[in-house]
Each structure stands twice: as structure tokens, then as C-alpha cells.
Design a protein around this motif. Structure first.
Motif, short mmCIF file in Angstrom:
data_model
loop_
_atom_site.label_atom_id
_atom_site.label_comp_id
_atom_site.label_asym_id
_atom_site.label_seq_id
_atom_site.Cartn_x
_atom_site.Cartn_y
_atom_site.Cartn_z
N MET A 1 0.55 -1.03 0.03
CA MET A 1 -0.09 0.04 -0.35
C MET A 1 0.83 1.57 0.52
O MET A 1 0.14 2.01 -0.43
CB MET A 1 -0.71 -0.03 1.28
CG MET A 1 -2.01 1.41 1.30
SD MET A 1 -2.98 1.63 -0.42
CE MET A 1 -3.89 0.23 0.28
N LEU A 2 1.65 1.25 0.82
CA LEU A 2 3.14 2.22 0.57
C LEU A 2 3.47 2.25 -0.77
O LEU A 2 3.26 3.81 -1.14
CB LEU A 2 4.37 1.97 2.17
CG LEU A 2 5.05 3.21 2.02
CD1 LEU A 2 4.10 4.63 2.65
CD2 LEU A 2 5.88 2.56 3.15
N ASP A 3 4.49 1.17 -1.58
CA ASP A 3 4.58 1.22 -2.83
C ASP A 3 3.20 1.78 -3.88
O ASP A 3 3.55 3.13 -4.74
CB ASP A 3 5.28 0.69 -3.54
CG ASP A 3 5.75 0.10 -2.31
OD1 ASP A 3 6.72 1.11 -1.69
OD2 ASP A 3 6.68 -1.03 -2.45
N LEU A 4 2.02 1.98 -3.21
CA LEU A 4 1.31 1.86 -4.21
C LEU A 4 0.37 3.76 -4.36
O LEU A 4 0.83 4.51 -5.46
CB LEU A 4 -0.05 1.27 -4.12
CG LEU A 4 -1.62 1.77 -4.61
CD1 LEU A 4 -1.12 0.81 -6.60
CD2 LEU A 4 -2.43 0.97 -3.64
N LEU A 5 0.49 4.17 -2.86
CA LEU A 5 0.11 5.48 -2.70
C LEU A 5 1.76 6.00 -2.91
O LEU A 5 1.39 7.52 -3.78
CB LEU A 5 -0.36 5.76 -1.52
CG LEU A 5 -1.03 5.16 -0.79
CD1 LEU A 5 -1.65 5.25 0.80
CD2 LEU A 5 -2.77 5.49 -1.85
N THR B 1 4.02 16.30 3.45
CA THR B 1 2.86 16.00 4.59
C THR B 1 1.29 16.26 4.03
O THR B 1 1.07 15.06 4.71
CB THR B 1 2.61 17.55 5.21
OG1 THR B 1 3.81 18.70 5.79
CG2 THR B 1 1.64 17.38 6.14
N GLU B 2 0.95 16.28 3.36
CA GLU B 2 -0.39 15.95 2.84
C GLU B 2 0.01 14.24 2.01
O GLU B 2 -0.96 14.02 2.61
CB GLU B 2 -0.30 16.88 1.64
CG GLU B 2 -1.11 18.19 1.80
CD GLU B 2 -0.88 19.18 0.01
OE1 GLU B 2 -1.38 20.34 0.52
OE2 GLU B 2 0.08 18.47 -0.40
N GLY C 1 -8.72 12.38 -2.58
CA GLY C 1 -8.52 14.25 -2.92
C GLY C 1 -8.35 15.25 -1.18
O GLY C 1 -8.43 16.09 -1.70
N ALA C 2 -9.28 14.12 -0.34
CA ALA C 2 -9.84 15.63 0.21
C ALA C 2 -8.39 15.78 1.05
O ALA C 2 -7.69 16.69 2.45
CB ALA C 2 -9.83 14.98 1.30
N THR C 3 -7.54 14.87 1.31
CA THR C 3 -5.60 15.15 1.74
C THR C 3 -4.76 15.18 0.59
O THR C 3 -3.94 15.85 1.54
CB THR C 3 -5.52 13.71 2.75
OG1 THR C 3 -5.56 13.02 1.40
CG2 THR C 3 -6.03 13.11 3.63
#
Length: 490
Positions: free
Chosen positions: A13-17, A34-35, A59-61
């Protein structure tokens, strides 16, 4: 939930994001570290099988500007389209669920008609329209998604390897669904269902709600077409095709009507941000020389020990700005946005005077003084300014010469002169000596050119001849470049 826990907690998941953030940055979207961390924290609380929740959490972050949402959505659709089998976020739900919804719609439509179960191909366009209207009136997102999938499958005519853009497939699908008349049909059906006549307010609210649902349905169709194109051509190829420039990256000289509207919407928040940043820079300028008297005075509280040295803070002078802008042809949009930006932050200058020209020149400063609506002032500039001398074709030489004769005496060592235009002089005399004279009297002279640098000094462009007598010639093709220059100027 056990099947989604692994990707959520592992490095996958870390690599994906991280990969997604890289794609956003490649598309020009500003995403800070930070975002990025906020997004990773947010998805810990989102069910990954809920595509919409996952998208809106990101989207919100990650998105700070509403004008960037469309670009974010496109990157999201392309990036995650082929990652469903592993992360269960590709289709916004299980295909089995969508097929069940489709069958439910068919059963509702076929009740009392004695029809056998069949695919969408067995339905007439009228029956499809009726089923779609029921889905829209009920506001069922699952049914609308199923309907969009089936509509694309039947009407888009998508063929593997066919070099056709998504707009073509979208047009074919929407044309067969006849959504233009759908809103009125839904309103008529709603009136028939009401026991009493709707009030004007109720009718307006109902119409807005139905319009919103139709737009969401169109979005579902676009998303389905994107997913199919990505599956056919690959994510990288589709990323280049689908991405649109951000409003701040749209070129003034080639903007469409829709992009012009987006530019205007982006200009106002930009001016507020820029004005605040410039004011902060003036307020927190670097320290000047030691202020001996202030240091001694404050040392009394320390028994005469100068424990807290005081410094003289420099008070940077605000420049007196003179803008001379070409408003002919394709550079008119560039001049318009530059004037709007300058006057929106005019408090950062001691005085602003504006002149516009084509082959004649006219001062338009009073247009901005007489109203607080900058758009209204710009409209007056375009309709009332006396800028045509002979034939209305650009003649920089004549316009500059008249400017020098009429207003040259007003230029002083406090003046910063801003010349706007592409310097395409239609092979008239350049009269570049005027720019030289202006430079000798003014504090600074800058030239802003909305054309790409590769076009400078080609054909009838003589920007190099004028640029010799300036403090710099800057490429300003879009709002991002214009913002950077105004920041430097003020």
C-alpha cells in the motif's frame, strides 16, 4: 476484511500511494510530504473495496485547489484502473454485485410484460431510456453504475487497438441515451407522482437534484470508458492522452472558451495568495543595521546590559508601475489577465498607470479607478479605448513613439515599466530607441512575452531588438509564469 488487511499494512500500500503521488506531481499537481502522510493515515480508516470513499479520502488530503480536482480524478482513474485484482478498488464494487443490479432493473422493467430474461441487446432504445430514467429518479448509485457499464458496452462501439479518443466513445454513448431530453421527462414524471401541484421552490430543487444525478451518470460513463481504454492501451499511453493542463498551466494564446472560464476562476484566489505573500515578505524582510538608540533604550530593563540587540528593519519602497500592453488579436487574453492580476494586487505598488495599444495608444488608468469591478474595467478597455490609428494591425514602433511624446516626461527613477506583447510588428519600423530612452529614465524596464521562446525573433517578431534595452525579457505563457514574475517584480 482479512483479504484487504495485507495490502493495507504491508509495503504494498505504501508503494501504491507513493506511486500515485508521483503521478500527481508529474501532472503538475502540488503535493507536499505532509499531505502524502495525511493520505496514508486517511486510508487506514477507509474500506478499500469502496472506490468512491477511497478516491474522496485521497482527494481531501492531497488536493488544495478545487480547480485541480478534474486533473486529480483523471490521474486516479488511470492509475488505479489496472490495480483492482490486488487492491479491490478498480471497479468501485464487485462485478457480481453490478450484474445483480442489472438483473434487478431488467426484472422491474419486465414485470407484467411477460418477457424472458435477456441482455441489454434485446431491449429497444425506448425500454433502455425507461430503465435509465427509473435508476436516475431513484438516485441509486449502484444501478446507475450498472447502467453506465451496460450502455458503454452496447453503444460506444469500442474495438481493441482502435486509435480513437475517449471523447468519440462518450459522444456515441450519450447520443444513443438521449440525456438532453431526460431531465424534462423526469420532471414530468415527478409532477404526475405528486398529489398536488409543486411550488416554484420545490420544482427548482427537484430540477437541480435530477440535473446533478444526470451529471453523475455522465461521470460514470466517462469512468467506464477510461477503464476500458486503459485496459486496452495501457496506463502510460492513456495518461498522456487523458491529462489536461491545470488552469494555471493553460496558455493564454491558445485557451478555449471553457479554459478561459477556468482561468478567470483561478485568478481571484491566486491574487489573494500572491498579495498575502508579498505583504509578508515586506513585513518580515531581513534585518538591517544595528539600531544603537533602540538597543540602549531596551537595555534599561536588563540593568543597562545590551542583552537584546535591536536592528533597523529596512522599509522596501513600493515600485511605481507603468504597464504598456498590446491588446491586439491573440495576445489580448494575455494582456487582460496581466492587467487583472496587477490591479488586484495594486496595494503592493505606490502607483499603477496603464496604457493599451494596437497601432495607436491610449491611457486606461481611469477605467480601473472608476470601478472596483476589475472585469468591468477590462470590458471598458476592450470596447472604449482609442487604440486604432490606421488599420488596427500591430505597430509597436508608432505606439511607442506616441507614448514617449505624450507620457515620457512622467517616467522617473521610481518607475518600473512593464511592456506586454509578442513584439510582432508587421514589419513596421521598430523605433527601439524609445525603449532605450525609457530604460535610461526608469528604475526598471521588463518585457513579458506570451509566446514560447522558440518563436521569438522568428517572422515579424523583433523582441530581441527591444529586449536589448530592457532589464529582462520573460516568457509568460500562463498564470504560473505570470505569478512567478509578479512575485519577483513586487
Amino acid at each position: 476484511m482479512t483479504d484487504t488487511a495485507a495490502p493495507r499494512s504491508s509495503g504494498g500500500m505504501l508503494d501504491l500511494l507513493n506511486g500515485f503521488v508521483v503521478e500527481l506531481r508529474n501532472a503538475g499537481l502540488p503535493v507536499s510530504l505532509t499531505e502524502n502522510l495525511d493520505a496514508m493515515q486517511a486510508v487506514q480508516h477507509i474500506p478499500l473495496e469502496d472506490r468512491e470513499a477511497f478516491k474522496y479520502a485521497l482527494g481531501a488530503t492531497l488536493i488544495k485547489n478545487h480547480a485541480h480536482w478534474r486533473s486529480f480524478e483523471t490521474v486516479f482513474e488511470v492509475y488505479f484502473s489496472l490495480r483492482g485484482p490486488e487492491y479491490r478498488i478498480a471497479e468501485g464494487g464487485d462485478d457480481t454485485d453490478i450484474d445483480e443490479l442489472w438483473r434487478e432493473m431488467q426484472e422491474l422493467q419486465q414485470q407484467g410484460e411477460g418477457k424472458g430474461q435477456g441482455g441489454m441487446d434485446s431491449l429497444t432504445p425506448e425500454e433502455i431510456a425507461q430503465m435509465l430514467m427509473q435508476a436516475l429518479m431513484n438516485g441509486d448509485q449502484g444501478m446507475m453504475r450498472a447502467m453506465a457499464k451496460q450502455s458503454v458496452q452496447r453503444f460506444a462501439g469500442m474495438e481493441p487497438g482502435r486509435p480513437v479518443g475517449g471523447t468519440y466513445y462518450l459522444y456515441r454513448t450519450l447520443r444513443n441515451l438521449d440525456l438532453d431530453n431526460m431531465l424534462e421527462k423526469m420532471m414530468e414524471a415527478s409532477r404526475e407522482q405528486m398529489d398536488s401541484e409543486m411550488t416554484p421552490l420545490e420544482e427548482r430543487l427537484e430540477k437541480e437534484e435530477y440535473s446533478d444525478r444526470i451529471e453523475k451518470f455522465k461521470g460514470e460513463i466517462e469512468a467506464e470508458i477510461r477503464r476500458r481504454l486503459v485496459a486496452d492501451r495501457g496506463a502510460e499511453a492513456m495518461a498522456k492522452t487523458l491529462r489536461k493542463p491545470l488552469p494555471e498551466d493553460v496558455e493564454f494564446m491558445h485557451a478555449s472558451r471553457e479554459e478561459m472560464v477556468a482561468l478567470k476562476k483561478s485568478l481571484y484566489p491566486l491574487t489573494r495568495k500572491l498579495a498575502a505573500r508579498l505583504a509578508r515578505k515586506r513585513r518580515h524582510g531581513r534585518k538591517g543595521p544595528l539600531d544603537f538608540r533602540s538597543t540602549v533604550r531596551h537595555s534599561l530593563s536588563y540593568g543597562g546590559v545590551p542583552a537584546e540587540p535591536k536592528f533597523k528593519y529596512p522599509r522596501p519602497s513600493k515600485p511605481e508601475l507603468i504597464v504598456v500592453a498590446d491588446i491586439s488579436g491573440s495576445v489580448a487574453a494575455f494582456a487582460r489577465f496581466t492587467l487583472m492580476l496587477v490591479y488586484a494586487i495594486q496595494n503592493q505598488f505606490s502607483k499603477v498607470r496603464s496604457f493599451v495599444f494596437i497601432d495607436g495608444i491610449d491611457e486606461v488608468t481611469d477605467y480601473f479607478r472608476s470601478t472596483e469591478d476589475i472585469a468591468e474595467a477590462i470590458h471598458r478597455v476592450n470596447t472604449e479605448a482609442d487604440v486604432v490609428w490606421v488599420d488596427g494591425h500591430s505597430d509597436y514602433g508608432h505606439a511607442f513613439e506616441v507614448f514617449w511624446q505624450r507620457y515620457g516626461k512622467d517616467i522617473n527613477p521610481k518607475s518600473t515599466v512593464l511592456l506586454l506583447g509578442d513584439a510582432r510588428n508587421n514589419y513596421h519600423a521598430s523605433q527601439s530607441w524609445v525603449v532605450k530612452e525609457i530604460q535610461q529614465k526608469a528604475r526598471h524596464v521588463y518585457w513579458l512575452n506570451p509566446e514560447p521562446k522558440s518563436y521569438w525573433n522568428t517572422g515579424d517578431s523583433i523582441v530581441g531588438e527591444y529586449g536589448t534595452f530592457t532589464d529582462g525579457v520573460y516568457e509568460c505563457r500562463n498564470l504560473r509564469q505570470l505569478e512567478a514574475f509578479v512575485d519577483l517584480l513586487a
